[in-house]
Design a protein around this motif. Sequence first.
Motif, short mmCIF file in Angstrom:
data_model
loop_
_atom_site.label_atom_id
_atom_site.label_comp_id
_atom_site.label_asym_id
_atom_site.label_seq_id
_atom_site.Cartn_x
_atom_site.Cartn_y
_atom_site.Cartn_z
N LEU A 168 -0.23 -1.62 0.21
CA LEU A 168 0.82 -1.76 1.22
C LEU A 168 0.21 -1.82 2.62
CD1 LEU A 168 3.93 -1.74 1.64
CD2 LEU A 168 3.76 0.73 1.87
N ASN B 246 6.47 1.62 -5.62
CA ASN B 246 6.62 0.90 -4.34
C ASN B 246 7.90 0.09 -4.28
OD1 ASN B 246 4.08 1.91 -3.67
ND2 ASN B 246 3.02 0.09 -4.38
N ASP C 255 1.82 3.61 -3.53
CA ASP C 255 0.71 3.20 -2.69
C ASP C 255 0.15 4.42 -1.96
OD1 ASP C 255 -0.43 0.53 -1.28
OD2 ASP C 255 -0.23 2.13 0.21
#
Length: 255
Positions: free
Chosen positions: A92, A129, A161
């Motif tokens: 991310l 996520n 993440d």
Amino acid sequence: MKIIFANDTSGTNNPGCQGTVFCLRASLEEKGYRILESLPYGYGYSHFANLMKKTPPGSTKDKIALRMQNSRRMKKIRSLLFKVNDDHTLRLCESPWNSSVDNIRQELSRIKQDADWLVVNGEGTIHDNSVGALTLVGLCRAARQLGLKVAILNASVFNLDPLLLRELACANYIAVREPLSFSYLSENGVSCNAAADALFLIDRCSEEAQGRAVNSPTNDENYVVYTPGVLTSSQQFDVSEMVKEIGGLTSQGIK
């Protein structure tokens, strides 16, 4: 103590969600906490869903990574939200997520009043996520930036993440509802507590509160709560085994 309650799933059609939120709220209120605002399930998702549209919906991380490598269009946008690691998984990007956090913080600042805590009902939202995970963890960061303490209760947490894990590590208190999440967070350096699903708090609520609970059983009937929990995310999960176990319970007169 005054709180903002986030991820209120009582408005869904899921009786488990309804009962869980009822028990959480009743328990908090009976301990003297005052809920100033209750943020419904889906609150703030629009800020993060717009980012997620830049990746193919429904794809796994590895599939997205491969598409990013093979598509000119995806190569142009891959740096907007995710970066591709050497092993083709995704990481991310902090900048676009922070921008969404800034937006949700502005909303939160208008409703926070003189709250002391943000209390998040984690349930099965903070994983993989997903837009729900991005939003709830982003809401936690926004709350901290506004000076609120953060508690995450009744949560299952996995496959996040590192950026999201680092933010969870800043929470003042986390309670997860099964051992898989406890192990996952502990192995990633996030302090947490293991506790049963909040629905079991029904026994600690007052009799009046129990009478208002969703689908509350009467005292002369035998009920159990059966849930496969996060096992449903495992490839080894066998639905037929679950049906067999429930059948065994009902044959004993248990509802």
